[in-house]
Structures are given as C-alpha cells and as structure tokens.
Design an enzyme around this catalytic site. Structure first.
Site, PDB file in Angstrom:
ATOM      1  N   CYS A  75     -86.922  -1.601  70.466  1.00  0.00           N
ATOM      2  CA  CYS A  75     -85.509  -1.577  70.082  1.00  0.00           C
ATOM      3  C   CYS A  75     -85.051  -0.143  69.795  1.00  0.00           C
ATOM      4  O   CYS A  75     -85.562   0.494  68.865  1.00  0.00           O
ATOM      5  CB  CYS A  75     -85.306  -2.466  68.859  1.00  0.00           C
ATOM      6  SG  CYS A  75     -83.729  -2.266  68.017  1.00  0.00           S
ATOM      7  N   CYS A  78     -83.964   0.460  66.252  1.00  0.00           N
ATOM      8  CA  CYS A  78     -85.097   0.492  65.312  1.00  0.00           C
ATOM      9  C   CYS A  78     -85.765   1.854  65.324  1.00  0.00           C
ATOM     10  O   CYS A  78     -86.157   2.380  64.274  1.00  0.00           O
ATOM     11  CB  CYS A  78     -86.120  -0.588  65.678  1.00  0.00           C
ATOM     12  SG  CYS A  78     -85.481  -2.273  65.560  1.00  0.00           S
ATOM     13  N   HIS A 346    -102.835  13.167  11.295  1.00  0.00           N
ATOM     14  CA  HIS A 346    -101.499  13.761  11.142  1.00  0.00           C
ATOM     15  C   HIS A 346    -100.436  12.675  11.006  1.00  0.00           C
ATOM     16  O   HIS A 346     -99.548  12.751  10.151  1.00  0.00           O
ATOM     17  CB  HIS A 346    -101.170  14.665  12.328  1.00  0.00           C
ATOM     18  CG  HIS A 346    -101.705  16.054  12.193  1.00  0.00           C
ATOM     19  ND1 HIS A 346    -101.219  16.956  11.270  1.00  0.00           N
ATOM     20  CD2 HIS A 346    -102.685  16.708  12.866  1.00  0.00           C
ATOM     21  CE1 HIS A 346    -101.878  18.103  11.377  1.00  0.00           C
ATOM     22  NE2 HIS A 346    -102.780  17.983  12.339  1.00  0.00           N
ATOM     23  N   TRP A 369     -88.169   8.664  15.002  1.00  0.00           N
ATOM     24  CA  TRP A 369     -87.629   9.731  15.855  1.00  0.00           C
ATOM     25  C   TRP A 369     -87.906  11.105  15.247  1.00  0.00           C
ATOM     26  O   TRP A 369     -88.371  12.020  15.932  1.00  0.00           O
ATOM     27  CB  TRP A 369     -86.128   9.506  16.032  1.00  0.00           C
ATOM     28  CG  TRP A 369     -85.356  10.735  16.416  1.00  0.00           C
ATOM     29  CD1 TRP A 369     -85.306  11.330  17.640  1.00  0.00           C
ATOM     30  CD2 TRP A 369     -84.538  11.527  15.552  1.00  0.00           C
ATOM     31  NE1 TRP A 369     -84.489  12.438  17.606  1.00  0.00           N
ATOM     32  CE2 TRP A 369     -84.008  12.583  16.331  1.00  0.00           C
ATOM     33  CE3 TRP A 369     -84.171  11.441  14.211  1.00  0.00           C
ATOM     34  CZ2 TRP A 369     -83.143  13.547  15.797  1.00  0.00           C
ATOM     35  CZ3 TRP A 369     -83.310  12.391  13.680  1.00  0.00           C
ATOM     36  CH2 TRP A 369     -82.825  13.427  14.464  1.00  0.00           C
ATOM     37  N   HIS A 372     -91.613  11.947  15.479  1.00  0.00           N
ATOM     38  CA  HIS A 372     -91.983  12.343  16.831  1.00  0.00           C
ATOM     39  C   HIS A 372     -91.586  13.795  17.103  1.00  0.00           C
ATOM     40  O   HIS A 372     -92.339  14.560  17.708  1.00  0.00           O
ATOM     41  CB  HIS A 372     -91.312  11.412  17.849  1.00  0.00           C
ATOM     42  CG  HIS A 372     -91.881  11.511  19.221  1.00  0.00           C
ATOM     43  ND1 HIS A 372     -91.515  10.669  20.245  1.00  0.00           N
ATOM     44  CD2 HIS A 372     -92.794  12.365  19.772  1.00  0.00           C
ATOM     45  CE1 HIS A 372     -92.162  10.982  21.344  1.00  0.00           C
ATOM     46  NE2 HIS A 372     -92.943  12.019  21.085  1.00  0.00           N
TER      47      HIS A 372
END
Length: 509
Positions: A75, A78, A346, A369, A372
């Site tokens: 095709c 294709c 820690h 938060w 982190h």
C-alpha cells in the site's frame, strides 16, 4: 571410469550453480544483508507482529497502553505513513525510548497470509488502520465496526506524526513532543513538568519498597505495627487502585502471615514461599521503566524519587482528622524500613522536631513539602562538592517559579531566601500530586464495564471481614466503595483496635 564420471557430475553441478538465476539470487541475498546492516543503524522502533506472536508480545509487555497499526506492505499510503508512525514510536519503544513503559507501538502486515485471520478479527477495512487500548484488551480480542461498547478505540485522525501524538496527548493528558530527547532536557523537562506520568513510578516505588522489606526480612516484632499502620494509610489513600487492592489483601492476611508468635516458633522458613509471592501492586507493575523519576544516570533518582512522590500523593489525599495518623505512620515507616541509614536518621530527626499535633491535612502536606525542600538543600550541597549529583536533574527548591509563580511572594536570589505563599503552595501540591495522578489512574485501570475492578474486589473481601482480624477488617471497609465516609468511622474506633495499644508517640520511641 567411475572417477571420471564423478568428476563430470561435479563440473556440471558447479556450472549449474552459476546460472544467471542463481547469480541474481545471490545478489539479492547480498543486498538483503546490506539492507539489514543499514537497518540496524536506523532501526524500526515499531514492533512488527504477526499471528504467531501477537498475543504473546501484548500479554508480556510492561507498557500501560498499546497501539496496533494494521497495514499492507504493497500500500503506497502505508509506506508514506511509516516514517510518521516511526517518529512517534521512537518516543516510547526500544532501549533508548524517551518515555518508556507507557505505550507499546506495533504493526501488523495484513498482506501476509499468516495474518489473514488476525486482521479479520479486528475487521480491518482500510489501510493503515490504528487501534488504541490496554495491551490485555488486544490479547484474544476482536473489534466490530457496529460494536457499541468496546475496550479498543480506532484512532481516526492520525495522518501525520503531529496528529497522532496530539491524539495521544489528549487521551493521556500529557505533553509529549516529537522533539523530546532522552536526558537532553533542562531541569523542567517533560518528565518533571508533567506529573501525569507519575502513576507508574508511584506503583513501582511501592512495589520496590515492599520487595526490599521482604528481601531483607525487615518485618520484626518491633516493626510489625509500623508496617500495619502504613498499610492502612495505603489502603485508604494510595493513588493507584491496584496498590490499594494489594495493600488491602496483605492487610487481611497479615495475621496469618505474621502471627505474634511468628518469630519464636521458627515459622519464617515455613511461610517463606507465601510471603515471597506477595505483590503489593499486582504482578504487572513495570520494573526499571522510571518515567517521571528517570535520572540521566543509572544510579540517580528512580526509587528515592518515586518514594517521595508516593508520600506527597498520600499527604494531599488525607482528610483533616487523619493528618496526625498519616504523619505518625509515615515517620515510623521511614524509620523502620528505609535502609539508607543516613537518610533515615535525618528524616526521623525532622519528624522528632515536630512539637505540636497536626490538626489539618494542609499543615501535614506543607510540613512534608518543607521537609523535602530541606533534604534537597542539604543533598544539593553534598552532591555539588562531591560531584555525585545528576547533572541533568540537580536538587533544587520545589516548586520552581516556572511551575508556580504565584507560590512566590519574595525571592531573594542573592541570599537564596524565599518567602512563600503557602496557600498557593498547598493548591499547587493538591493539583500536582493529587488531581493529575488520580485522573490518569482512572483512565488506566477500569473494569470491563467502566467500573473499578479493584474496588469491586475489595467489597467482596469486606463481606468476609468477620473472618479477618479487626484491624484489617476495618481497613478493608475504609478501602471499599466509600473511602471518605467510612474513614470517619475508622478513625473513631482507633482506640478500640488491638494494634492501637502497641503504638507510641514519636518521642517515646
């Protein structure tokens, strides 16, 4: 005489092998080898499937979604479409994929007789024809044009690479780009700024954490309660359905797997087989396919990043009355089961410095938060001095101004001081770690009729709650169809739980 006859036959054989037909056949063979060499330099990223391996490959893939292109090699359309399809496939397929573990892109040549029945099953009526769905839905599956409800979707508008990728982005709520490249992004690359990819990493981090716990035999009399409390938190608020389901199943069977006399009756070896088969998030969780948490080097980010994302996603899902419980469960879990000794110490030191009780979910989410960011600030200095950090993803204060300008009131670059708008930070955390990940999970894991299969299973489990320990039964009730409503009942009965009396405050441990 016979020797001359043999020699004559040999000469005739040699001459016949040198006919023009054979010569051109050998030329084709050589050209094919050259073509294969060239192909290895520029490989096809889409996986070629046929009727013999179709089900096997799609069943075995760790990818969350699959695209199957049905085409015919003769095709022209294709052939012209293939470069477009390959541009998108290179993002998701192969060892150098930019966004691995998300989509498996495949092709099936319907012009080959071996694939006739396979193409008929999917009612392929034109070339190329693209289907989208979860890989498991393709296995032994089919599609009919007039089918009202189907787990597979035809991708209609994907004539170019841009259109196909736009369709994928719209479906996943993602922001993939054709120019995405592996490890060549700045800090705000697609896998950082797009939390929609995080659900896979949260699942993998959860599974990895429990693999470590079991492998190192870390469940002991003094850590047993810490694990139970964290499991209760996961059952109620893990962003992944299958992790909630797996946590609930483990909690239900916990007393059978680890009875109070488990460590005194030499039962460890007897139960080793059943314990080792535990899969907290199921058996199909991808491994080694970090997407949101992928580092530019093998020894950076990955599991530690995924664990942080899990903790943040839990912190924005709890209700006000659960904030202190979530804080205690998280701190005890990290202290008992995180095997990086310095990191563990820690983190627990920061837990122990908290002097007041958390009464609001907002306060706990902001504490995590802030914690982190303190960890990032400390590690950033160490990694910079030792040269051990990820050059593409250096530790930094989160969120960066590019993602949340309203989070910043004052930013003194000279002294590296930031005055935060904590209301805006909390809104950002809820959206970033909450709504986006949840929406992707809804699209990712649904039952055959659009229902949550995991929750349905939990409801069945809850119906047998009389036969399980009280603590586990109540946790399963929380996890079933009304997490929020039953959570209140669950919290009000904490004092009557048989595990509650084993808990101590952080300062008493």
């Amino acid at each position: 005489m016979y020797s001359y006859l043999g020699l004559l036959l040999f000469i005739l054989f040699v001459c016949s092998s040198a006919t023009p037909f054979s010569f051109f056949g050998s030329r084709r063979s050589i050209l094919r080898e050259v073509s294969d060499i060239d192909k290895s330099d520029h490989p096809d990223y889409a996986v070629e499937l046929n009727s013999t391996n179709f089900d096997y490959v799609l069943k075995d893939t760790p990818a969350t979604y699959a695209i199957v292109e049905f085409f015919a090699h003769w095709c022209p359309a294709c052939r012209n479409y293939k470069p477009h399809y390959e541009k998108v496939a290179r993002l998701f397929n192969g060892p150098d994929a930019v966004h691995p573990g998300i989509i498996l892109m495949t092709r099936v040549d319907c012009a080959l007789k071996i694939n006739n029945k396979l193409c008929d099953k999917f009612s392929v009526g034109h070339y190329p024809m693209l289907f989208w769905g979860h890989p498991s839905k393709f296995v032994a599956g089919s599609w009919e044009p007039k089918q009202e409800k189907s787990d597979l979707r035809v991708i209609d508008d994907a004539r170019t690479a841009d259109l196909l990728l736009n369709w994928i982005n719209e479906k996943l709520g993602s922001s993939f780009g054709l120019d995405d490249s592996k490890f060549d992004n700045e800090y705000l690359s697609s896998n950082i700024s797009d939390p929609g990819q995080a659900i896979n990493d949260v699942e993998e981090a959860t599974s990895t954490a429990f693999d470590i716990i079991l492998e190192h035999k870390m469940i002991k009399p003094e850590t047993r309660v810490s694990l139970i409390k964290f499991l209760q938190l996961l059952v109620a608020h893990h962003p992944s359905r299958r992790c909630r389901k797996g946590s609930a199943e483990l909690l239900v069977s916990f007393d059978d797997l680890y009875p109070t006399d488990f460590w005194s009756n030499n039962e460890q070896e007897a139960d080793k087989g059943s314990v080792s088969n535990l899969k907290i998030c199921g058996k199909d969780v991808p491994r080694g396919y970090w997407t949101f948490c992928r580092g530019s080097k093998n020894d950076t980010r990955g599991f530690s990043c995924g664990l942080w994302v899990l903790l943040h996603s839990l912190s924005v899902r709890i209700e006000d009355g659960e904030s202190q419980f979530a804080f205690n469960a998280t701190c005890h879990f990290v202290r008992s089961f995180f095997i990086c000794e310095e990191c563990r110490q820690h983190f627990y030191k920061m837990c122990s410095s908290v002097s007041s009780t958390f009464n609001k979910a907002r306060d706990y989410a902001l504490w995590l938060w802030s914690t982190h960011n303190k960890v990032n600030e400390r590690l950033s200095k160490e990694e910079t001095s030792l040269g051990t950090g990820d050059p593409k993803f250096p530790k930094t204060i989160w969120p960066p101004k590019q993602l949340c300008p309203s989070c910043y009131l004052v930013h003194d670059h000279r002294n590296n001081k930031i005055e935060w708008n904590q209301d805006e930070v909390y809104k950002f955390l809820i959206t970033y770690y909450g709504k986006t990940i949840t929406s992707l999970d809804k699209d990712k894991i649904v039952g055959n009729n659009g229902t949550d299969g995991a929750v349905e299973d939990l409801v069945v489990e809850a119906s047998n709650a009389v036969a399980v320990p009280l603590g586990a039964a109540l946790a399963i009730a929380v996890a079933s169809c009304a997490f929020g409503a039953l959570a209140c009942y669950w919290r009000s009965h904490q004092k009557s739980r048989k595990y509650f009396h084993h808990l101590h405050s952080l300062k008493n441990i």
